[in-house]
Design an enzyme around this catalytic site. Structure first.
Site, short mmCIF file in Angstrom:
data_model
loop_
_atom_site.label_atom_id
_atom_site.label_comp_id
_atom_site.label_asym_id
_atom_site.label_seq_id
_atom_site.Cartn_x
_atom_site.Cartn_y
_atom_site.Cartn_z
N THR A 87 13.14 77.00 54.19
CA THR A 87 12.82 78.09 54.95
C THR A 87 13.65 79.04 55.82
O THR A 87 13.00 77.94 57.20
CB THR A 87 12.09 79.34 54.92
OG1 THR A 87 11.53 79.17 53.61
CG2 THR A 87 11.33 81.21 54.48
N THR B 173 6.82 78.91 57.13
CA THR B 173 8.01 77.98 56.39
C THR B 173 6.41 76.70 55.80
O THR B 173 5.66 77.08 55.95
CB THR B 173 8.61 77.68 56.93
OG1 THR B 173 9.89 76.98 55.81
CG2 THR B 173 8.42 76.25 58.09
N GLY B 174 7.14 76.47 54.61
CA GLY B 174 6.06 75.96 53.84
C GLY B 174 6.29 76.27 52.14
O GLY B 174 6.58 77.67 51.68
N ARG C 112 9.18 83.25 39.66
CA ARG C 112 8.53 82.93 41.27
C ARG C 112 8.59 83.24 42.86
O ARG C 112 10.26 83.30 42.11
CB ARG C 112 8.52 80.77 41.25
CG ARG C 112 7.40 81.20 42.36
CD ARG C 112 8.07 80.22 43.38
NE ARG C 112 7.55 79.58 44.46
CZ ARG C 112 7.70 80.21 46.12
NH1 ARG C 112 8.48 79.65 46.90
NH2 ARG C 112 6.57 79.46 47.23
N VAL C 113 7.71 83.50 43.30
CA VAL C 113 8.13 84.56 44.60
C VAL C 113 7.16 83.46 45.09
O VAL C 113 5.74 83.78 44.70
CB VAL C 113 8.14 86.25 44.63
CG1 VAL C 113 7.71 86.17 45.69
CG2 VAL C 113 9.09 86.26 43.04
N GLY C 114 8.04 83.38 46.53
CA GLY C 114 7.41 83.01 47.81
C GLY C 114 6.44 83.56 48.18
O GLY C 114 6.55 84.98 48.50
N ASP C 115 6.63 83.86 49.60
CA ASP C 115 5.65 84.27 50.89
C ASP C 115 7.36 84.82 51.93
O ASP C 115 6.79 85.85 52.22
CB ASP C 115 5.26 83.10 51.58
CG ASP C 115 5.98 82.41 52.65
OD1 ASP C 115 6.74 81.07 51.81
OD2 ASP C 115 5.99 82.18 53.91
N THR D 285 15.66 82.54 52.67
CA THR D 285 15.03 81.21 51.50
C THR D 285 15.32 81.54 49.99
O THR D 285 15.77 82.17 49.88
CB THR D 285 13.83 80.82 51.47
OG1 THR D 285 13.31 79.76 50.73
CG2 THR D 285 12.43 82.04 50.42
N SER E 98 18.30 74.96 50.75
CA SER E 98 17.32 75.63 50.80
C SER E 98 17.22 77.30 51.49
O SER E 98 16.05 78.00 51.38
CB SER E 98 15.85 74.83 51.21
OG SER E 98 15.96 74.64 52.84
N GLY F 80 4.97 78.66 50.30
CA GLY F 80 4.70 79.51 50.02
C GLY F 80 3.40 80.18 49.79
O GLY F 80 2.63 81.34 49.69
#
Ligand code: GLY
Length: 276
Positions: A136, A187-188, A164-167, A154, A34, A190
């Protein structure tokens, strides 16, 4: 990662060098699915990386949807140091990396390709709690001058939608540093961190007198107490450090851990958690 960062801090390097080079260890580890090379791809089979870095002066750099380059954290640092911008995305970010001398690499390993082909048989799209055990990597470091920096890198949610983009590359969500106060990293899942601007929230709580531990707990409480929160279906975890070097960590569910290198001891702690 923490060992590498500690060795650098011991030899007098900056907290910025420590978090960058610590994160690079995980980015290069093909067994970590990841982060960086070997990361699980999106649903179309593309590995795309997100990362950000922030120094003690409050400067930051971020890279989004980066393909074909393992060390997203270093590209983020170069964006901070060598461009007038904070964030570069996609093809532009990749072009910038090549201009720095990075070579095109294949990030999809055989193992991750086979896992993706397996996933495609059902194509079931849902976050899996505690995939975060190897999610992450977020790093916070404080150096001999007392300066704090942070980094976060990450390959994002496994089998995410293309684009898609996370945090993790979002300053204030995946990471925030205020050298007067402290730093936090998430983490987790996002999406849930972005909705509460989680890392900024943790730092602001510390500014208002919360310990790192209490600040992480309150930031998790904000997520789980949202109206219609379906927190039973996803994981989020925070780690935090303050200016005195005190640390905290907290997650929604069991299974989140933090590794702390301090006074020559490299220790992994199981985080306390909410679970409800
Ligand atoms: N926390 C990583 C992500 O959601 O992409």
């Amino acid at each position: 990662a923490t060992k590498k960062a500690w060795d650098l801090l011991e030899s007098g390097s900056s907290s910025l060098d420590a978090v960058e080079q610590g994160c690079m260890i995980e980015e290069a580890d093909v067994n970590n699915q990841s982060v960086g090379k070997g990361g699980l791809p999106d649903r179309d089979g593309n590995v795309t990386l997100d990362a950000c870095i922030m120094n003690s002066k409050g400067d930051c750099g971020s890279v989004v949807y980066l393909k074909n380059i393992t060390h997203a954290i270093s590209v983020a640092r170069k964006i901070m140091e060598e461009t007038p911008h904070v964030m570069l995305a996609g093809v532009g970010a990749e072009k910038f990396a090549y201009s720095l001398g990075y070579k095109k690499e294949k990030l999809l390993t055989d193992k991750s390709r086979l896992d993706w082909l397996d996933w495609k048989l059902k194509s079931e799209y849902k976050p899996i709690i505690n995939i975060e055990n190897h999610d992450t990597i977020g790093m916070l470091a404080i150096d001999k001058n007392g300066d704090i920096s942070g980094g976060c890198t990450t390959s994002g949610l496994a089998y995410k939608m293309s684009g898609r983009v996370g945090d993790s590359p979002i300053i204030g969500s995946g990471l925030f540093i205020d050298n007067e106060v402290g730093g936090a990293v998430a983490t987790g899942l996002g999406e849930e961190v972005v909705k509460t601007v989680g890392s900024f929230l943790v730092v602001e709580l510390m500014r208002n007198g919360y310990s790192p531990q209490k600040a992480c707990e309150e930031a998790i409480r904000r997520i789980v107490s949202k109206k219609n929160s379906n927190y039973k279906d996803f994981q989020v975890g925070y780690i935090a450090i303050n200016k005195s070097g005190e640390t905290g960590s907290y997650s929604i569910h069991d299974g989140f851990s933090m590794t702390k290198y301090e006074n020559n001891l490299n220790k992994t702690f199981k985080s306390n958690y909410y679970s409800g």
